[in-house]
Scaffold this active site. Structure first.
Site, PDB file in Angstrom:
ATOM      1  N   HIS A  64       0.827  -1.210   0.000  1.00 53.22           N
ATOM      2  CA  HIS A  64       0.000   0.000   0.000  1.00 53.22           C
ATOM      3  C   HIS A  64       0.863   1.262   0.000  1.00 53.22           C
ATOM      4  O   HIS A  64       2.041   1.224   0.372  1.00 53.22           O
ATOM      5  CB  HIS A  64      -0.906   0.032   1.234  1.00 53.22           C
ATOM      6  CG  HIS A  64      -2.120  -0.832   1.103  1.00 53.22           C
ATOM      7  ND1 HIS A  64      -2.114  -2.162   1.388  1.00 53.22           N
ATOM      8  CD2 HIS A  64      -3.392  -0.540   0.688  1.00 53.22           C
ATOM      9  CE1 HIS A  64      -3.317  -2.672   1.182  1.00 53.22           C
ATOM     10  NE2 HIS A  64      -4.114  -1.712   0.739  1.00 53.22           N
ATOM     11  N   LYS A 120      -0.939   5.032   4.698  1.00 50.59           N
ATOM     12  CA  LYS A 120      -1.895   4.120   5.336  1.00 50.59           C
ATOM     13  C   LYS A 120      -1.595   3.968   6.826  1.00 50.59           C
ATOM     14  O   LYS A 120      -0.451   3.796   7.229  1.00 50.59           O
ATOM     15  CB  LYS A 120      -1.843   2.753   4.627  1.00 50.59           C
ATOM     16  CG  LYS A 120      -2.904   1.799   5.135  1.00 50.59           C
ATOM     17  CD  LYS A 120      -3.159   0.665   4.157  1.00 50.59           C
ATOM     18  CE  LYS A 120      -4.200  -0.303   4.674  1.00 50.59           C
ATOM     19  NZ  LYS A 120      -5.492   0.326   4.988  1.00 50.59           N
TER      20      LYS A 120
HETATM   21  N1  LIG Z   1     -12.882  -0.586   1.984  1.00 46.67           N
HETATM   22  C1  LIG Z   1     -12.165  -0.158   0.949  1.00 46.67           C
HETATM   23  O1  LIG Z   1     -12.358  -0.568  -0.195  1.00 46.67           O
HETATM   24  C2  LIG Z   1     -11.132   0.884   1.191  1.00 46.67           C
HETATM   25  C3  LIG Z   1     -10.905   1.314   2.451  1.00 46.67           C
HETATM   26  N2  LIG Z   1      -9.981   2.272   2.703  1.00 46.67           N
HETATM   27  C4  LIG Z   1      -9.921   2.722   4.086  1.00 46.67           C
HETATM   28  O2  LIG Z   1     -10.656   3.947   4.166  1.00 46.67           O
HETATM   29  C5  LIG Z   1     -10.092   4.788   5.174  1.00 46.67           C
HETATM   30  C6  LIG Z   1      -9.746   6.145   4.550  1.00 46.67           C
HETATM   31  O3  LIG Z   1      -8.743   5.955   3.604  1.00 46.67           O
HETATM   32  P1  LIG Z   1      -8.157   7.186   2.758  1.00 46.67           P
HETATM   33  O4  LIG Z   1      -9.256   7.929   2.126  1.00 46.67           O
HETATM   34  O5  LIG Z   1      -7.080   6.602   1.929  1.00 46.67           O
HETATM   35  O6  LIG Z   1      -7.495   8.059   3.932  1.00 46.67           O
HETATM   36  P2  LIG Z   1      -7.277   9.635   3.979  1.00 46.67           P
HETATM   37  O7  LIG Z   1      -6.270   9.873   5.053  1.00 46.67           O
HETATM   38  O8  LIG Z   1      -7.007  10.161   2.622  1.00 46.67           O
HETATM   39  O9  LIG Z   1      -8.683  10.192   4.450  1.00 46.67           O
HETATM   40  C7  LIG Z   1      -9.181  10.061   5.750  1.00 46.67           C
HETATM   41  C8  LIG Z   1     -10.051  11.247   6.023  1.00 46.67           C
HETATM   42  O10 LIG Z   1     -10.655  11.088   7.289  1.00 46.67           O
HETATM   43  C9  LIG Z   1     -10.612  12.338   7.937  1.00 46.67           C
HETATM   44  N3  LIG Z   1     -10.741  12.224   9.383  1.00 46.67           N
HETATM   45  C10 LIG Z   1      -9.821  11.850  10.284  1.00 46.67           C
HETATM   46  N4  LIG Z   1     -10.337  11.928  11.509  1.00 46.67           N
HETATM   47  C11 LIG Z   1     -11.612  12.379  11.370  1.00 46.67           C
HETATM   48  C12 LIG Z   1     -12.656  12.701  12.279  1.00 46.67           C
HETATM   49  N5  LIG Z   1     -12.473  12.601  13.565  1.00 46.67           N
HETATM   50  N6  LIG Z   1     -13.821  13.112  11.773  1.00 46.67           N
HETATM   51  C13 LIG Z   1     -14.020  13.241  10.459  1.00 46.67           C
HETATM   52  N7  LIG Z   1     -13.055  12.974   9.547  1.00 46.67           N
HETATM   53  C14 LIG Z   1     -11.870  12.558  10.014  1.00 46.67           C
HETATM   54  C15 LIG Z   1      -9.270  12.913   7.540  1.00 46.67           C
HETATM   55  O11 LIG Z   1      -9.257  14.313   7.776  1.00 46.67           O
HETATM   56  P3  LIG Z   1      -7.889  15.120   8.152  1.00 46.67           P
HETATM   57  O12 LIG Z   1      -7.356  15.564   6.862  1.00 46.67           O
HETATM   58  O13 LIG Z   1      -8.384  16.220   9.020  1.00 46.67           O
HETATM   59  O14 LIG Z   1      -7.001  14.160   8.877  1.00 46.67           O
HETATM   60  C16 LIG Z   1      -9.261  12.562   6.057  1.00 46.67           C
HETATM   61  O15 LIG Z   1      -9.916  13.528   5.290  1.00 46.67           O
HETATM   62  C17 LIG Z   1      -8.893   4.008   5.722  1.00 46.67           C
HETATM   63  O16 LIG Z   1      -9.284   3.308   6.874  1.00 46.67           O
HETATM   64  C18 LIG Z   1      -8.562   3.012   4.618  1.00 46.67           C
HETATM   65  O17 LIG Z   1      -7.923   1.860   5.086  1.00 46.67           O
HETATM   66  C19 LIG Z   1      -9.252   2.830   1.712  1.00 46.67           C
HETATM   67  C20 LIG Z   1      -9.408   2.429   0.435  1.00 46.67           C
HETATM   68  C21 LIG Z   1     -10.357   1.402   0.065  1.00 46.67           C
HETATM   69  O1  LIG Z   2      -5.863   2.264   2.894  1.00 41.37           O
HETATM   70  C1  LIG Z   2      -6.051   1.884   1.725  1.00 41.37           C
HETATM   71  O2  LIG Z   2      -5.638   2.498   0.744  1.00 41.37           O
HETATM   72  C2  LIG Z   2      -6.823   0.652   1.523  1.00 41.37           C
HETATM   73  N1  LIG Z   2      -7.361   0.093   2.552  1.00 41.37           N
HETATM   74  C3  LIG Z   2      -8.169  -1.080   2.562  1.00 41.37           C
HETATM   75  C4  LIG Z   2      -7.472  -2.162   3.350  1.00 41.37           C
HETATM   76  O3  LIG Z   2      -6.947  -1.877   4.438  1.00 41.37           O
HETATM   77  O4  LIG Z   2      -7.489  -3.313   2.915  1.00 41.37           O
HETATM   78  C5  LIG Z   2      -8.600  -1.481   1.173  1.00 41.37           C
HETATM   79  C6  LIG Z   2      -7.570  -1.269   0.115  1.00 41.37           C
HETATM   80  O5  LIG Z   2      -6.579  -2.210   0.285  1.00 41.37           O
HETATM   81  C7  LIG Z   2      -7.024   0.144   0.160  1.00 41.37           C
END
Ligand SMILES: NC(=O)C1=CN([C@@H]2O[C@H](COP(=O)(O)OP(=O)(O)OC[C@H]3O[C@@H](n4cnc5c(N)ncnc54)[C@H](OP(=O)(O)O)[C@@H]3O)[C@@H](O)[C@H]2O)C=CC1
Ligand SMILES: O=C(O)C1=N[C@H](C(=O)O)C[C@H](O)C1
Length: 266
Positions: free
Chosen positions: A155, A159
């Site tokens: 990743h 992350k």
């Molecule tokens: N299920 C799936 O298919 C996938 C899951 N994911 C998961 O999704 C999550 C987000 O990933 P990603 O978008 O890459 O991460 P990012 O860091 O890009 O985004 C996370 C966001 O959450 C915000 N945040 C943090 N704390 C809070 C809070 N208390 N209240 C509201 N917002 C908050 C952050 O804001 P700030 O800028 O202020 O920190 C940021 O904008 C992760 O857990 C990742 O593992 C990711 C990709 C695919």
């Molecule tokens: O943080 C990410 O980017 C992703 N998170 C998810 C995970 O923890 O498996 C899904 C995907 O792999 C991207």
């Protein structure tokens, strides 16, 4: 048909902003609010780089859920806040669709029980990409024949959780078919801590974090004179949006929590 009213938590994030673009392109979804800790009281369209939505941003998730009439909360934040948001959504009768990874087993069990008691649909999917779901299912199938297996997930370096939610879920699915087994030489010793990766019932998980990567996983099986590798690559975050949209649509007809997108696919 009335559109499904959606709140997005984490709208400025990599996934949250992709979810907003997906909602913008969907006739049947309507953004009614966002939860974001930095821009309380502002309007989504006033934030740089986000689509032209009139929806209001709330710092406090409780205020958001009280003020806004919503059907679904999409959470794409962090493990700590994602868990709080999911619980609050269930308490307020709003169906959670959660992509956030890093929840503990206890948290998942608690949320599953809450959804069941309240008879409210919920989806927690460690990976919304259809190809990743197939990769996990193929791995489960292969584990019937190959008990020796290691997972290598790669990743981007922003992350927070390791191993990835996908790797954890893959290991769980494999363990439905595989007897617990210590892999490698019985006398094997690490001369550098962590060299053999994380251990899940003898199955090893290796987490790589590098700039330039998005989300990738290989599941390697070894047998007598052969190896089998099942590999999936997300090359951008649009790969996850089909699954997010499908979950938002399906969760409206559900009354339990589904952990994993495979539970929503035929
Ligand atoms: N299920 C799936 O298919 C996938 C899951 N994911 C998961 O999704 C999550 C987000 O990933 P990603 O978008 O890459 O991460 P990012 O860091 O890009 O985004 C996370 C966001 O959450 C915000 N945040 C943090 N704390 C809070 C809070 N208390 N209240 C509201 N917002 C908050 C952050 O804001 P700030 O800028 O202020 O920190 C940021 O904008 C992760 O857990 C990742 O593992 C990711 C990709 C695919
Ligand atoms: O943080 C990410 O980017 C992703 N998170 C998810 C995970 O923890 O498996 C899904 C995907 O792999 C991207």
């Amino acid at each position: 048909m009335k559109p499904i009213k959606v709140i997005v938590a984490g709208p400025r994030g990599k996934m949250g902003s992709a979810a907003l673009r997906m909602i913008q392109q969907s006739d049947n979804l309507q953004l009614v609010g966002c939860i974001d800790r930095k821009f309380d009281g502002q309007i989504v369209k006033d934030l740089d780089g986000l689509p032209d939505f009139e929806a209001k941003i709330y710092e406090d998730p409780e205020v958001c859920l009280n003020e806004v009439e919503a059907d679904v909360l999409i959470d794409l934040t962090t493990p700590e806040f994602g868990y709080k948001h999911t619980k609050l959504a269930l308490e307020n009768g709003v169906r959670p669709v959660v992509g956030t990874t890093g929840f503990t087993k206890e948290q998942l069990n608690e949320l599953t029980e809450m959804a069941e008691n309240k008879r409210i649909g919920a989806v927690i999917a460690p990976n919304f990409a259809i190809g990743a779901v197939l990769m996990m299912q193929f791995s489960k199938w292969a584990a019937k024949h190959f008990p020796d297996v290691e997972i290598i997930e790669r990743h981007h370096d922003q992350k927070l959780d390791a191993p990835s939610g996908t790797a954890v879920k893959t290991a769980e699915l494999i363990q439905e078919e595989r007897e617990a087994k210590h892999q490698g030489h019985p006398d094997e010793k690490e001369t550098m801590k962590g060299a053999r990766g994380a251990d899940s019932e003898g199955l090893k998980i290796h987490s790589v974090r590098l700039p330039g990567l998005v989300a990738h996983q290989e599941v390697m099986f070894g047998g007598s004179g052969e190896t089998l590798t099942i590999k999936h690559d997300s090359i951008n975050r649009d790969s996850f949006m089909t699954g997010v949209k499908l979950s938002v649509e399906r969760v409206m007809e559900m009354d339990i929590l589904a952990y994993g997108l495979e539970n929503l696919l035929d």
